[in-house]
Design an enzyme around this catalytic site. Sequence first.
Site, PDB file in Angstrom:
ATOM      1  N   GLY A  98      -9.969   4.546   1.430  1.00  0.00           N
ATOM      2  CA  GLY A  98     -10.885   5.056   2.447  1.00  0.00           C
ATOM      3  C   GLY A  98     -12.204   4.315   2.452  1.00  0.00           C
ATOM      4  N   THR A 101      -8.844   0.988   8.482  1.00  0.00           N
ATOM      5  CA  THR A 101      -9.269   1.472   9.803  1.00  0.00           C
ATOM      6  C   THR A 101     -10.274   0.530  10.462  1.00  0.00           C
ATOM      7  OG1 THR A 101      -8.914   3.722   9.027  1.00  0.00           O
ATOM      8  CG2 THR A 101     -10.250   3.480  11.010  1.00  0.00           C
ATOM      9  N   ASN A 155     -10.227  -0.501  -0.613  1.00  0.00           N
ATOM     10  CA  ASN A 155      -9.296  -0.665   0.511  1.00  0.00           C
ATOM     11  C   ASN A 155      -9.989  -0.503   1.859  1.00  0.00           C
ATOM     12  OD1 ASN A 155      -7.411  -0.659  -1.505  1.00  0.00           O
ATOM     13  ND2 ASN A 155      -6.365   1.203  -0.852  1.00  0.00           N
ATOM     14  N   ASP A 173       0.865  -1.190   0.000  1.00  0.00           N
ATOM     15  CA  ASP A 173       0.000   0.000   0.000  1.00  0.00           C
ATOM     16  C   ASP A 173       0.907   1.248   0.000  1.00  0.00           C
ATOM     17  OD1 ASP A 173      -2.462   1.277   0.028  1.00  0.00           O
ATOM     18  OD2 ASP A 173      -2.759   1.088   2.191  1.00  0.00           O
ATOM     19  N   HIS A 174       0.279   2.433  -0.083  1.00  0.00           N
ATOM     20  CA  HIS A 174       1.018   3.722  -0.159  1.00  0.00           C
ATOM     21  C   HIS A 174       2.484   3.651   0.254  1.00  0.00           C
ATOM     22  CE1 HIS A 174      -2.740   6.068  -0.377  1.00  0.00           C
ATOM     23  NE2 HIS A 174      -3.219   5.125   0.424  1.00  0.00           N
TER      24      HIS A 174
HETATM   25  P1  13P Z   1      -9.478   3.184   5.542  1.00  0.00           P
HETATM   26  O1  13P Z   1      -8.435   3.202   6.627  1.00  0.00           O
HETATM   27  O2  13P Z   1     -10.357   4.374   5.571  1.00  0.00           O
HETATM   28  O3  13P Z   1     -10.221   1.909   5.508  1.00  0.00           O
HETATM   29  O4  13P Z   1      -8.675   3.297   4.144  1.00  0.00           O
HETATM   30  C1  13P Z   1      -7.771   2.307   3.828  1.00  0.00           C
HETATM   31  C2  13P Z   1      -6.970   2.655   2.649  1.00  0.00           C
HETATM   32  O5  13P Z   1      -7.420   3.289   1.733  1.00  0.00           O
HETATM   33  C3  13P Z   1      -5.588   2.142   2.609  1.00  0.00           C
HETATM   34  O6  13P Z   1      -4.845   2.703   1.573  1.00  0.00           O
END
Ligand code: 13P
Length: 291
Positions: A208, A232, A229, A82-83
């Site tokens: 998100g 959280t 994704n 990821d990022h």
């Molecule tokens: P959330 O933490 O809002 O689920 O988003 C996760 C995300 O986009 C990881 O790149």
Amino acid sequence: MPLVKMKPVLLEAMEQGYAVAAFNLLDFSTTKAMIKAAEELEAPVIVQVSAKTIKYFSHKEVYNWVATVAEDSPVPVVLHLDHCKDLNVIQKCIDTGWTSVMIDASELPFEENHALSLQVVQMAAKKGIHIEAELGQIMGVEDDMDVEEHDHLTDPADAERFCKDLDLAAFACAIGSAHGYYKGEPKIAFDLIKQINSRTHVPMALHGGTGLPEDTIAQCIAAGCAKINISTNLKHVFIESFLDYNKAKPTDFEPLRYIDAQYQACKELFKSKIAEFGGTGRAAQVLKIAA
Ligand code: 13P
């Protein structure tokens, strides 16, 4: 089975009108729970990991967890970074066996972002894999990146110019979604997703995913999001399920029962998201093209 590459998995999802769930692993148990959830629903799954988590454990440990569980599983599993803006971390993922990586240079001006993304495309191409890149910053906190609230959405013409020569597996952009729980009502620009997709023809990654209502998710998928994704939401279930077990059984000091309660709660979350995004029963078809 061996890990699969992300691009064919997402192209199939985009074509068939569903989204592949991508969860940010936290440890071995959450890794196993996401792959077992996918197995129970006969779905493809993207196991992704933040650079922060890799730095806490190691490339080798994370790779071994995912590859080991995937090896014994009949469903297609992608291992995705990821990022990340650290080229050393990215290179090591590519060398270790990740089947997809993300470069997030979205904080840079367009030309620099594009040049760096192209560099990662070339690094990944040496192992025959494709990447996710981002244009226009996604709001909220993810890993060590904290992007303040803003209303600058990605311009479709810029998106087309950005994606043109990158041959991406997934494209992330600012369409109104945000990392973390939403403060107010989420305002997703569904029409913009459609416009961008019609110009890029690249599977869009919806960042998100936590806190988006079901009908919003459905509209995002209908508009063209093929990867969703969730991070959280998992963090909360991971911690709360452990604490809840202790609240319910304060005199129980058998760790395996805590670990199992947590594992089951995380697996249920994964199953509900995979099903909500339309992944149920898709594994066999994906395997025909991705294996
Ligand atoms: P959330 O933490 O809002 O689920 O988003 C996760 C995300 O986009 C990881 O790149």
